[in-house]
Design a protein around this motif. Structure first.
Motif, mmCIF file in Angstrom:
data_model
loop_
_atom_site.group_PDB
_atom_site.id
_atom_site.type_symbol
_atom_site.label_atom_id
_atom_site.label_comp_id
_atom_site.label_asym_id
_atom_site.label_seq_id
_atom_site.Cartn_x
_atom_site.Cartn_y
_atom_site.Cartn_z
ATOM 1 N N VAL A 62 -3.828 20.107 -54.271
ATOM 2 C CA VAL A 62 -3.793 18.941 -53.177
ATOM 3 C C VAL A 62 -3.706 19.520 -51.493
ATOM 4 C CG1 VAL A 62 -2.833 16.765 -52.442
ATOM 5 C CG2 VAL A 62 -2.588 17.617 -54.527
ATOM 6 N N ILE A 68 -8.314 17.924 -48.237
ATOM 7 C CA ILE A 68 -9.950 16.904 -48.333
ATOM 8 C C ILE A 68 -9.537 15.050 -49.622
ATOM 9 C CG2 ILE A 68 -12.270 16.366 -49.438
ATOM 10 C CD1 ILE A 68 -12.455 19.454 -48.303
ATOM 11 N N VAL A 69 -8.328 16.146 -50.469
ATOM 12 C CA VAL A 69 -7.866 15.578 -51.469
ATOM 13 C C VAL A 69 -6.682 14.528 -50.938
ATOM 14 C CG1 VAL A 69 -6.616 14.892 -53.141
ATOM 15 C CG2 VAL A 69 -8.122 17.164 -53.226
ATOM 16 N N ASP A 107 -8.995 11.422 -49.399
ATOM 17 C CA ASP A 107 -9.361 10.819 -49.296
ATOM 18 C C ASP A 107 -8.281 9.544 -50.595
ATOM 19 O OD1 ASP A 107 -12.261 11.617 -49.962
ATOM 20 O OD2 ASP A 107 -11.852 12.599 -52.069
ATOM 21 N N ARG A 108 -7.358 9.963 -50.986
ATOM 22 C CA ARG A 108 -5.960 8.839 -51.010
ATOM 23 C C ARG A 108 -6.057 8.370 -49.871
ATOM 24 N NH1 ARG A 108 -1.764 12.981 -53.984
ATOM 25 N NH2 ARG A 108 -3.122 13.664 -56.262
#
Lengths: 575, 575
Positions: free
Chosen positions: A471, A474-475, A478-479
């Motif tokens: 994670v 970027i991840v 987005d979250r």
């Protein structure tokens, strides 16, 4: 390419000292924040790395905006090509933010030797065994002097909220460092083992080049009270109790748990341990002689129902209101063996860690709703004392060590600044108080002032479920977007041969708006998508461009209509 | 169907009193939590509703798990078919959690008359004007007695952290209620206007059937200190300051801002207001004579650059570290006219609201990093005092009013329970202390004990962007899942005529895992999807069943491989 294979970056590269020998201190964690403690002592000759000593390897707690992240561990990529230089790792004490990172990064360090005082080693070894790492931390007593490459490490016992906490005196070829991680001066500790002030003074008699020091309590005047006062408060609660007593504190606070049990026995109660972290720590502590109570005083959780409630004393995990902990489950009627009844007492002998206030307050409310009595530190003085020294403790250590330079650690920036004020009050000059941030590499030599020679770009290595480091930013971004604004997926089927839209588009959203009640909005959004497609007829095969157009146009449309900016994901399906 | 059109549910329906006249108190918010205050007083004859009086209409702050929600407002659906009975609304004081809900629900109440004391009315009218509602709150002075249907409402001035705060004495046909919302007893208030104890005693001389009372400070022993002590602390900071001084507090705390300005003028500084909430409130307060300072002492933000920093005193919005507030922008170098320099001082005259500690600490660190000095309540005593009474204040009100029943409001459950202990210490019996939760309807009559006759199922009405009530529990649950686990969208193109999968499936994820590094996982996931499709060949047209199968199988697969359970959204595209 996994996170660990991406090379670490250096964002600043200065010039090194001219002297032959230097020692660099590299904080991979534990400065500018309270947790994730990991420090490297790196010995260099003529600029070339010779030997690295590691002190601590802890976990950090995620910031509130790190959605879904379980914990954070130190970014050790700096060590990736330096394994042959690592001589060993010494743990200062058995708290998770000092030992908890080791199972995650041990395989990145090479098969290095590790040491810690008896209970520290035992707690660290529980962590290693859990994920089936074979290597173990070697327990050492406080008189042991370790020779680790060019480093000589000796231990000084310090009082803290876990037994066997140590400060380290680290002698190097260029001078002596005092690694003063978490401590307070408790002159009447529950286990009778005081801080070894004589040893501190002895270290101070030699010249200490730099004191690294706990600074978390630098905002509090006076001295931190002794653990003894907590015992008195627990006794008051036992006197008043008319039903079961549930007692919770940090699971590593063995001395306080021992004291609570002794008092419970005096009041004729039997003791049960509820929760895995309590079970494991107590088992290790009993085996090593750090806890003592008659076996017959114990009762298993499943046998509690045979005891009248006035005979029960339950030591329960979950003092921070963690939603999946034993205490939260009990408060919400979902524990297998324990339930709360009117007349029971719950004693929360802990202060909420910053950021956990909401969970703790939710827990307190849930307990009250069961009709039980709750004691917590907002309404009951001396139900918890900090394990960290206040201004008085900090000044005492500083005065006893009398270092040339000071490097406050284990605090957020405001604690560092507040510590600096204290040290200035004691006559230190601003330039003698070093405030490097994580990743800033401080170089010391025997003949000139320390300075930052390099800044490593450290990343938060996030652990989520089984994934370590997967994670990334970027991840996470987005979250964050989806969590606050929702997501809109636009599916556009395109005929491969002609490049024409065959049907749809379909619009699916989650976390954005209740679709069943928003037919008009969705229809208008579809028209917006179709317009985006039509406008770019000539370039229809440039899918990346089309996707960008759709995202932009739809984003503007939805922001105007709803005031929200969901994450928009156009999916083009070639059929 | 919008949220407001869905009927409210009653989850409990008891039996009513036998007496002819009853008064029901219906807490739509403000009990069991601190904010979102809204109370109905409902007069019934022979069980039929005659008249409703509303007290307060505030906003609530979202729980941390209400991702993306800006604020929460009271669920007023109970009133939907009772507009003809609503006689009016009285505001107790000008804090957002008492007035801030009115712009969102005014159109649901009918065109009702509203009243508040002078500054309260002014602050509420700013809110109404902002969204172009024409109706206005009528300002009344403290001597005014309002006759609102069968209710007679008189005002008692109380000291709090905003001027013109009032308690209400509400006389009804069945007895007198004392509505004691937020207060403390400040015997030396900055504006010289003390709580009207004589009026409270006069009310107590009559029989008060029920006291509704602030209980937020019920955990704190003693009396809450006077606002005066804050002035002394601010003066100390001004003496020490060597650069600009930035001062922040709750924007409604007009008296404290006035005092700070007076002191700044004494120290030869000019004053600028930075931030919209400060601007609006100060403008209203000056116009009404609640603030006074020479016009020439003011300087506009854009003109600050012409003043030496030692002549500047900036009153800045953002004492809770709100990321988009003026103070946060200044601390992060993104304010148009103000920047922080070494030697500047920032005075944060506020305690973090529970849940906002992280933002406030982030702000403090950011200010320190600019080299400025920060004063905040952890390191400086008396930089903030609460506007809510402590145990002493609460006992004083209770003793003066001497009601038959007590109904603590404006606190979380733990505050209610703590208040109950206090009241028991004063000789009240448990049954005389009412602890209803939100939505529980308490019925009073002149001849028998009050009891809960009904429980309304209230929902959190969430405001997100421009949407009111359109983020419901489903949308929120999706946000929570995606925020912590991510989302996986599976797109399956199906030929309409044959029911066959034409290509793909495509798997798109966000917030789950970094896809570019997870090729193997994605391929295996695609195989899992295809297997789910193959297994159910015979029933391929039952899309709902197919979707469910895909979700379940993929969820099991991904949990095993990653330890995460993302939200899975299968999309079947017919082509």
């Amino acid at each position: 390419m996994s996170f660990w294979e991406t090379p670490h970056k250096t964002v600043y590269q200065g010039t090194s000292k001219t002297g032959r020998d230097t020692v660099r201190i590299i904080p991979l964690g534990g400065t500018g924040n309270v947790t994730k403690n990991m420090f490297l002592y790196e010995y260099r000759v003529d600029g070339a790395i010779r030997d690295i000593l590691i002190v601590d390897c802890g976990i950090g707690f995620p910031d509130p905006e790190m959605y879904g992240v379980d914990l954070v561990i130190p970014d050790v990529r700096y060590l990736a090509n330096k394994k042959q230089h690592i001589r060993g790792l010494v743990f200062t004490h058995g708290h998770d933010d000092h030992i908890g990172g080791i199972p995650y990064v041990y395989d990145k360090l090479g098969n290095i030797p590790m040491w810690g005082t008896t209970l520290t080693a035992a707690f660290a070894n529980i962590k290693l065994a859990e994920i089936r790492i074979k290597s173990r931390v070697t327990p050492v007593d406080f008189e042991k002097v370790l020779r680790i490459g060019p480093f000589t490490v000796s231990f000084i016992r310090m009082t803290h909220s876990v037994p066997d906490a140590a400060n380290l005196v680290i002698e190097t070829p260029i001078g002596t460092f005092y690694h003063g991680s978490d401590f307070k001066f408790d002159f009447d500790p529950l286990d009778g083992k005081r801080s070894e002030l004589a040893k501190i003074n002895a270290a101070g008699k030699r010249v200490v080049l730099c004191l690294l020091t706990d600074c978390l309590g630098s905002e509090r005047p006076g001295f931190t009270p002794s653990e003894q006062v907590v015992g008195e408060t627990i006794e008051k609660e036992l006197k008043l109790a008319t039903g079961k007593v549930l007692f919770t504190t940090q699971s590593s606070n063995i001395s306080r748990i021992q004291r609570a049990i002794e008092l419970a026995l005096q009041y004729g109660r039997h003791v049960a341990f509820i929760g895995r972290s309590i079970d494991q720590n107590v088992e290790a502590a009993v085996k090593l002689g750090y806890m003592k109570f008659p076996r017959e005083a114990l009762v298993r959780d499943r046998d509690l129902k045979r005891l009248p409630s006035t005979k029960q004393f339950l030591v329960v995990a979950g003092s921070q209101g963690q939603p999946d902990s034993a205490l939260s489950r009990i408060a919400n009627d979902s524990h297998r063996f324990v339930r709360l009844d009117e007349g029971d007492t719950v004693v929360i002998s802990a202060d909420p860690i910053p950021g956990r206030e909401h969970d703790v307050n939710t827990l307190i409310d849930a307990i009250y709703r069961k009709g039980a009595r709750v004691s917590y530190s907002d309404i009951m003085e001396d139900l918890h004392v900090s394990g960290h020294g206040s201004q008085g403790d900090l000044m005492l250590l500083l005065s006893a060590v009398g270092p040339r330079y000071i490097f406050p650690i284990g605090g957020t920036y405001k604690h560092l600044m507040q510590y600096r004020r204290l040290a200035q009050d004691l006559g230190y000059e601003k330039r003698e108080i070093l405030i490097p941030e994580e990743g800033q590499v401080l170089e010391f030599s025997s003949h000139s002032a320390p300075r930052v020679v390099e800044t490593l770009e450290l990343e938060n290595v996030m652990v989520d479920g089984l994934g370590v480091g997967d994670v990334g930013n970027i991840v996470l971004r987005d979250r964050q977007t989806i969590a606050t604004e929702g997501i809109v997926v636009v599916v556009i089927p395109i005929q491969k041969s002609t490049g024409r839209v065959t049907s749809g588009p379909d619009i699916i959203s989650r976390g954005f708006i209740y679709m069943k009640e928003s037919g008009g909005l969705i229809d208008a959004a579809k028209r917006t998508v179709l317009q985006s497609l039509r406008l770019k007829k000539g370039r229809m095969m440039d899918w990346q461009f089309v996707r960008k157009q759709i995202s932009e146009n739809l984003s503007v449309f939805l922001a105007r209509e709803t005031g929200r900016r969901p994450l928009i994901v156009p999916v083009i399906v070639e059929v």
